[in-house]
Motif scaffolding. Structure first.
Motif, short mmCIF file in Angstrom:
data_model
loop_
_atom_site.label_atom_id
_atom_site.label_comp_id
_atom_site.label_asym_id
_atom_site.label_seq_id
_atom_site.Cartn_x
_atom_site.Cartn_y
_atom_site.Cartn_z
N THR A 34 0.81 -1.23 0.00
CA THR A 34 0.00 0.00 0.00
C THR A 34 0.84 1.28 0.00
OG1 THR A 34 -0.11 0.13 2.43
CG2 THR A 34 -1.77 -1.21 1.33
N LEU A 35 2.16 1.14 0.09
CA LEU A 35 3.05 2.30 0.21
C LEU A 35 3.49 2.82 -1.15
CD1 LEU A 35 5.27 0.97 3.14
CD2 LEU A 35 3.41 2.66 3.31
N ASN A 36 3.80 4.11 -1.21
CA ASN A 36 4.26 4.69 -2.47
C ASN A 36 5.76 4.44 -2.69
OD1 ASN A 36 5.71 6.76 -1.09
ND2 ASN A 36 3.86 8.03 -1.00
N SER A 37 6.30 4.99 -3.75
CA SER A 37 7.66 4.65 -4.18
C SER A 37 8.76 5.26 -3.32
CB SER A 37 7.86 5.09 -5.64
OG SER A 37 7.67 6.50 -5.76
N THR A 38 8.43 6.08 -2.34
CA THR A 38 9.47 6.66 -1.49
C THR A 38 9.89 5.70 -0.38
OG1 THR A 38 7.92 7.73 0.05
CG2 THR A 38 8.58 8.99 -1.91
N PHE A 39 9.20 4.56 -0.27
CA PHE A 39 9.53 3.58 0.76
C PHE A 39 10.38 2.45 0.19
CE2 PHE A 39 5.98 5.80 2.54
CZ PHE A 39 6.20 5.78 3.91
N CYS A 40 11.27 1.94 1.04
CA CYS A 40 12.16 0.86 0.61
C CYS A 40 12.41 -0.07 1.79
CB CYS A 40 13.48 1.43 0.10
SG CYS A 40 14.63 0.19 -0.53
N GLN A 41 12.28 -1.36 1.55
CA GLN A 41 12.58 -2.32 2.61
C GLN A 41 14.09 -2.47 2.73
OE1 GLN A 41 10.24 -5.84 2.43
NE2 GLN A 41 11.06 -6.69 4.34
N CYS A 42 14.60 -2.30 3.96
CA CYS A 42 16.05 -2.36 4.16
C CYS A 42 16.48 -3.61 4.91
CB CYS A 42 16.55 -1.10 4.88
SG CYS A 42 15.86 -0.84 6.52
N SER A 43 15.52 -4.34 5.45
CA SER A 43 15.81 -5.60 6.13
C SER A 43 14.51 -6.39 6.27
CB SER A 43 16.43 -5.36 7.51
OG SER A 43 15.46 -4.79 8.39
N SER A 97 25.42 5.07 5.88
CA SER A 97 26.79 4.60 6.04
C SER A 97 26.91 3.21 5.43
CB SER A 97 27.20 4.56 7.52
OG SER A 97 28.45 3.93 7.68
N ARG A 98 27.61 3.14 4.31
CA ARG A 98 27.77 1.84 3.65
C ARG A 98 28.64 0.91 4.49
NH1 ARG A 98 29.84 0.94 -2.60
NH2 ARG A 98 29.67 -1.33 -2.61
N ASP A 99 29.67 1.47 5.12
CA ASP A 99 30.58 0.65 5.93
C ASP A 99 29.85 0.01 7.11
OD1 ASP A 99 32.65 1.30 4.25
OD2 ASP A 99 33.36 2.97 5.48
N GLU A 100 28.96 0.80 7.73
CA GLU A 100 28.22 0.28 8.89
C GLU A 100 26.91 -0.37 8.49
OE1 GLU A 100 27.91 3.89 11.16
OE2 GLU A 100 29.61 3.33 12.41
N ALA A 101 26.56 -0.24 7.21
CA ALA A 101 25.26 -0.74 6.72
C ALA A 101 24.14 -0.19 7.59
CB ALA A 101 25.24 -2.26 6.70
N LEU A 102 24.13 1.16 7.71
CA LEU A 102 23.21 1.79 8.65
C LEU A 102 22.60 3.05 8.05
CD1 LEU A 102 22.41 1.21 11.68
CD2 LEU A 102 24.01 3.05 12.28
N LEU A 103 21.27 3.15 8.19
CA LEU A 103 20.54 4.36 7.78
C LEU A 103 20.22 5.19 9.01
CD1 LEU A 103 18.02 2.67 5.32
CD2 LEU A 103 19.77 4.33 4.65
N THR A 104 20.56 6.47 8.97
CA THR A 104 20.20 7.39 10.04
C THR A 104 19.09 8.29 9.54
OG1 THR A 104 22.47 7.39 10.91
CG2 THR A 104 21.02 9.17 11.63
N MET A 105 17.97 8.31 10.26
CA MET A 105 16.81 9.08 9.83
C MET A 105 16.83 10.48 10.44
SD MET A 105 15.85 6.49 8.15
CE MET A 105 14.23 6.88 7.45
N GLN A 108 20.74 1.36 -2.02
CA GLN A 108 21.62 2.35 -2.64
C GLN A 108 21.03 2.89 -3.93
OE1 GLN A 108 25.80 1.05 -2.87
NE2 GLN A 108 25.43 -0.24 -1.07
N ARG A 109 20.44 2.03 -4.73
CA ARG A 109 19.81 2.47 -5.98
C ARG A 109 18.62 3.37 -5.71
NH1 ARG A 109 20.92 -2.93 -7.34
NH2 ARG A 109 18.76 -3.55 -6.87
N ALA A 110 17.83 2.99 -4.70
CA ALA A 110 16.64 3.78 -4.35
C ALA A 110 17.01 5.16 -3.83
CB ALA A 110 15.81 3.02 -3.31
N LEU A 111 18.07 5.24 -3.04
CA LEU A 111 18.50 6.53 -2.49
C LEU A 111 18.94 7.50 -3.60
CD1 LEU A 111 20.53 5.39 0.65
CD2 LEU A 111 18.48 6.84 0.65
N LYS A 112 19.52 6.97 -4.66
CA LYS A 112 19.97 7.82 -5.78
C LYS A 112 18.80 8.41 -6.53
CE LYS A 112 24.35 5.39 -6.57
NZ LYS A 112 25.14 4.55 -7.53
N GLN A 113 17.64 7.78 -6.42
CA GLN A 113 16.45 8.25 -7.16
C GLN A 113 15.63 9.27 -6.38
OE1 GLN A 113 14.33 4.68 -8.22
NE2 GLN A 113 15.95 3.92 -9.54
#
Length: 246
Positions: free
Chosen positions: A192-201, A215-223, A240-245
């Motif tokens: 039901t979510l729009n394209s701004t959402f992405c499953q990260c785990s 942080s790619r090294d830590e594999a961590l998203l800070t909101m 990573q691909r989604a963040l570029k868009q």
């Protein structure tokens, strides 16, 4: 979500409006909040400048200040062009001025109608929420969730993340204003979510609009609310691909 603002120089009247609105919010399933209760136009404008959320404004016209309610409404329009403005006053003859000054008032309530005033205030809140729901729906930002037999409307832009709960078959919605737990699964909500959402785990879906740092090294998203979410190895490329868009 709608932020509700009150501006009335008579403290007795202001308290009455506040009581009516608080009762409505308590009795109805809504994300609307009583955000500002003041007696001076400058105080309301200061609060308005701190918020990016659509407002519903209940304004007295004669505020015994440098700005009257109509002039205040003109200032509000600079910061909230789509907000909902309602005038509550004893000066019924001033209704025509709201058209002359082009403030696009949603309603005009006469204070003298003491018995019907609460009903009119509540009707304005319902109308604002219905209009707001329609706006969200047309822009693909509407998310309607069921909580305790009531449907709650959320703006997807306000959602930081959705995570699994320790309780079986329940998820937690993280928003700007806190968290809500409800029945469901990530798979159900993801659809039901729009394209701004992405499953990260396996346990988290994030709103990429709220990502402050990755942080790619830590594999961590800070909101932007300071929460952090781990990115699984399997999801790294997709995130990573989604963040570029965005």
């Amino acid at each position: 979500m709608i932020h509700i603002y009150l501006c009335e120089d008579d403290n007795r009247q202001l308290t009455r409006w506040k009581t009516v609105i608080e009762k409505y919010l308590l009795m109805n399933s809504t994300e609307s909040q009583l955000y500002c209760t003041v007696s001076k136009p400058e105080e309301l404008l200061a609060m308005r400048k701190k918020s990016e959320i659509t407002g519903l404004y209940f304004l007295d016209i004669d505020l015994q200040a440098e700005k009257n309610g109509i002039e205040l409404a003109q200032e509000i329009r600079k910061y909230d062009p789509r907000g909902y403005i309602v005038f509550i006053t004893t000066h019924s003859e001033m209704a025509v001025l709201t058209f002359r000054y082009k403030v696009e008032a949603m309603d005009f309530i006469i204070k003298d109608n003491v018995k019907t005033l609460p009903e009119q205030i509540c009707a304005c809140i319902k109308n604002a929420e219905n209009n707001y729901r329609a706006q969200l729906d047309s822009s693909k930002r509407l998310l309607s969730v069921k909580i305790d037999k009531a449907n709650l409307v959320l703006d997807q832009d306000d959602i930081i993340a959705i995570t699994t709960s320790e309780d079986y078959h329940k998820i937690i919605i993280h928003t700007k204003n806190g968290t809500r737990q409800m029945a469901g699964s990530l798979k159900e909500f993801k659809a039901t979510l729009n394209s701004t959402f992405c499953q990260c785990s396996r346990s988290s879906i994030v709103n990429l609009k709220h990502v402050l740092k990755y942080s790619r090294d830590e594999a961590l998203l800070t909101m932007d609310n300071k929460e952090t979410y781990s990115v699984s190895i399997r999801m790294m490329g997709k995130v990573q691909r989604a963040l570029k868009q965005i």
